[in-house]
Enzyme design. Sequence first.
Site, mmCIF file in Angstrom:
data_model
loop_
_atom_site.group_PDB
_atom_site.id
_atom_site.type_symbol
_atom_site.label_atom_id
_atom_site.label_comp_id
_atom_site.label_asym_id
_atom_site.label_seq_id
_atom_site.Cartn_x
_atom_site.Cartn_y
_atom_site.Cartn_z
ATOM 1 N N ILE A 496 0.830 -1.206 0.000
ATOM 2 C CA ILE A 496 0.000 0.000 0.000
ATOM 3 C C ILE A 496 0.862 1.253 0.000
ATOM 4 C CG2 ILE A 496 -1.703 1.328 1.306
ATOM 5 C CD1 ILE A 496 -2.925 -1.262 2.232
ATOM 6 N N GLY A 497 1.851 1.313 0.868
ATOM 7 C CA GLY A 497 2.715 2.482 0.931
ATOM 8 C C GLY A 497 3.666 2.361 2.096
ATOM 9 N N GLY A 499 5.938 4.910 5.155
ATOM 10 C CA GLY A 499 6.153 6.199 5.785
ATOM 11 C C GLY A 499 7.439 6.204 6.564
ATOM 12 N N VAL A 500 7.568 7.181 7.442
ATOM 13 C CA VAL A 500 8.789 7.282 8.231
ATOM 14 C C VAL A 500 8.863 6.169 9.260
ATOM 15 C CG1 VAL A 500 10.071 8.768 9.808
ATOM 16 C CG2 VAL A 500 8.853 9.765 7.889
ATOM 17 N N THR A 503 5.896 0.394 7.140
ATOM 18 C CA THR A 503 5.441 0.006 5.809
ATOM 19 C C THR A 503 4.058 -0.620 5.954
ATOM 20 O OG1 THR A 503 7.704 -0.414 5.096
ATOM 21 C CG2 THR A 503 5.951 -1.380 3.779
ATOM 22 N N VAL A 504 3.150 -0.299 5.047
ATOM 23 C CA VAL A 504 1.768 -0.772 5.130
ATOM 24 C C VAL A 504 1.483 -1.657 3.927
ATOM 25 C CG1 VAL A 504 -0.654 -0.102 5.334
ATOM 26 C CG2 VAL A 504 1.130 1.357 6.309
ATOM 27 N N ASP A 619 -2.539 14.852 15.513
ATOM 28 C CA ASP A 619 -2.072 14.844 14.112
ATOM 29 C C ASP A 619 -3.241 14.578 13.169
ATOM 30 O OD1 ASP A 619 -0.288 15.166 12.080
ATOM 31 O OD2 ASP A 619 0.480 13.127 12.144
#
Length: 811
Positions: A496-497, A499-500, A503-504, A619
Amino acid sequence: MVIESEINDKKRGLESSSPTINDPKKVKVESPSSGKEDGEVDEVTSSPASRETSSSKLMSPSKNQSSSSSRSYHDSNNGYRRKDERYSSSRSYDRNYRDRDISRDGDRERDRDRERDRDRDRDRDRDRDRDRDRERDRDRDRDRDRDRDRDRDRDRERERERDRDRNSQERGSRNSHERDYRDNRDYSRDSRDNMDSRDNKNGSRQSINNNTLSYEKQADRKDEVRVKDNISVNDDKTNHGENLTNESITATSTNEPTKPAVIIEEDEETKTKRILEENRLQRQLIMEKYNKEQPQPITSSLSTTEKEQSNTNTNSNSTPVATTTTSILAKSPSNLENQIEEEDESIIIEWRKDQNSENSSAFNDNNNDESCSSEEDLKKRGKIKEEDIKAKDKPITTTTTTTTINNVSIKLPPKPEPIKAKTSAPVFDMFSDSPSDETDESNRDLNETNGGGVMVDANIVVNPSINLSDNWDDADGYYKFRVGEIMDKYQIFSPIGSGVFSTVVSAKETKTNEDVVIKIIRNRPSMHRSGLKEIEILQKISNTPTSSNQKSHCIQMKDHFNYRNHLCIVFEPMSMSLHQLIKKYGKDIGLSLNAVRVYAKQLFLALKHIKNSKILHADIKPDNIVVNEAKNTIKIVDFGSAGEIHESEITPYLVSRFYRAPEIILGHKYDYSIDVWSVGCCLAEFFTGKFLFPGKTNNDMIRLFMEYRGAFSKKMLKKSEFVSNHFNENLVFMKQEIDNIEKTVRKVPHDITKPTKDILQFLLPKNVSIPDQDMKKLIQLKDLIEKCTILDPEKRITPFEALNHEFLKPF
């Protein structure tokens, strides 16, 4: 003191004027026999000869008695006189005191009258200012109504011109149809007259071909007209069918009366054959081009995959990209465009603000538009390092190979031999310790489940030939997963993607075949601790009871486990984030007003539930709000920055910058109201597709706050820790400007006392007009956003109060 001195002087004067008994010349004598009245005193002057006699008389007892009575008389008179003087002096003192009080009361009354006149003048000035403001608002409303009427007239004129053009096009299409029919009819008559009896069959075939060509031309024209106006197309179809039938009967009434029906059937059959032949040639060209670039085994496997995928149902929601690609290759361009347009319309018709806008359907995940991420802020807060931010831009590392046909990525089936990819980074084969039959079987099952492949970026092509069973991570601590790999009880479906922090990937539970989303935390101690904190917060939120008829609208955690030194959190699946939804369906124009209302109510329900759990999300932004497939339910995700209220730290870089509350930037004590501020910014972005406060720095954010919401209160500024960074000692805002010549930052006083921008103008520009009912709802939305973005956090609206706002009520 003055009164006492006067009394003493009077006493001394009386004593000096009163006669004494020692005065030899004057003696008071009471003679009852004389004719004088009582109280009168006779003064007798004695001669020197008689002084001796009188002195001798004084020595006698009778004379002593008369002198004592005279002394007592004088003493009593003096006492009475003193009392009278004392009484008169006290009365004069009381009179003076009373006069002084009266004068003081008069002065006080005059001051009161003067203050009353001053208040009356002040009220008169206030009423005059209020009337002036009312008149100004009335003029502004009148100008807005005039602009709205002008825009409405312009739209009406544009519609009339469009109808005029449509009618002219319809007339042109009818004339072209009639001209083609006449040419067709004349040509068929001439051809029949010139044919011999032995060429009768060939002549009939030729007429069939001619009629087929004209029929195809007419069908193409009808397709063009259908896009413009479906009603006129139906009329053209009816007229075309009647004319074709009449002309066919006229042309063949003498010889073959049943031929027109045969011609129509043969035309449809010929058209179908032609389309199939074109598709076959197109596939053949693509395969020839692909054979030149790839080895023969891959080509054969690809053709086999295409044959299998061409039989699948393309209307299924779980159809992967490879199946869609083969179905695209099997259709003509015109039919493909119509199908894509109909599918997109059926999905997004309720969520677009303007269905005819070209920008609303423009979507590109790689679009580098201006956005705000909290990663730089996390680095400033010391949560992550510089290399962790750079690692986000690196591609997801898997061992899945892909190929691209017509700019569409397709996953290739697993091959018995490893294939070297274009990327230079070597990656191990994590399934190398398993038997090859089991690996092929798992991949085969995955292909059958996925429909033959998944959408994977071309940058993740790697070399699976390396076999290192003790190294599961890349250099940045990301887990190098593989599509089809089984983690705990979940099988990875597609990436899926990243980030910092993690991982998804999307996955399925092996037993129940349930779709899930797995968040794989990076192998870093600080990020592992953040993941554990997020699990704790998610459990606390899920254990907090909600109302019987309401939902929490927070993402539900299903499971968590450790896998090869990585903390993994399992969530329920959702479709996409609201940031992606706005980019796809409302870029630069936003979503519909009803969609904003539905999303706003669910967001405030989520804030209410989070507040009941004693949690700060800290956030909230469209990237952290996901929507389901039906686009009617949203949920808040990513509680990595969340925490309890007592754990809050004073830092100017909490929350993503575009959604950051002013108390965070100024270093003021904050609470749950920072999430309300973020939701207010999100609502404005939902409707417009643009950021409400797109500040480049914290100083620029404060400038935008004051331009839209006015000046800060001095009480709030005095309680803030970082006020000196943005205000001088007189609490005047200091705007930071960059000197392009010296490349330095200078501070310039920029005093703002009143708002200079209006949120309503941000929501609805002057050149845009909406219906009156929507205008009423839009004004309510503007009021809700203003209450969510009040500068003072103590006066800001609460989630419970927001749920009772007029905007959240249905139309």
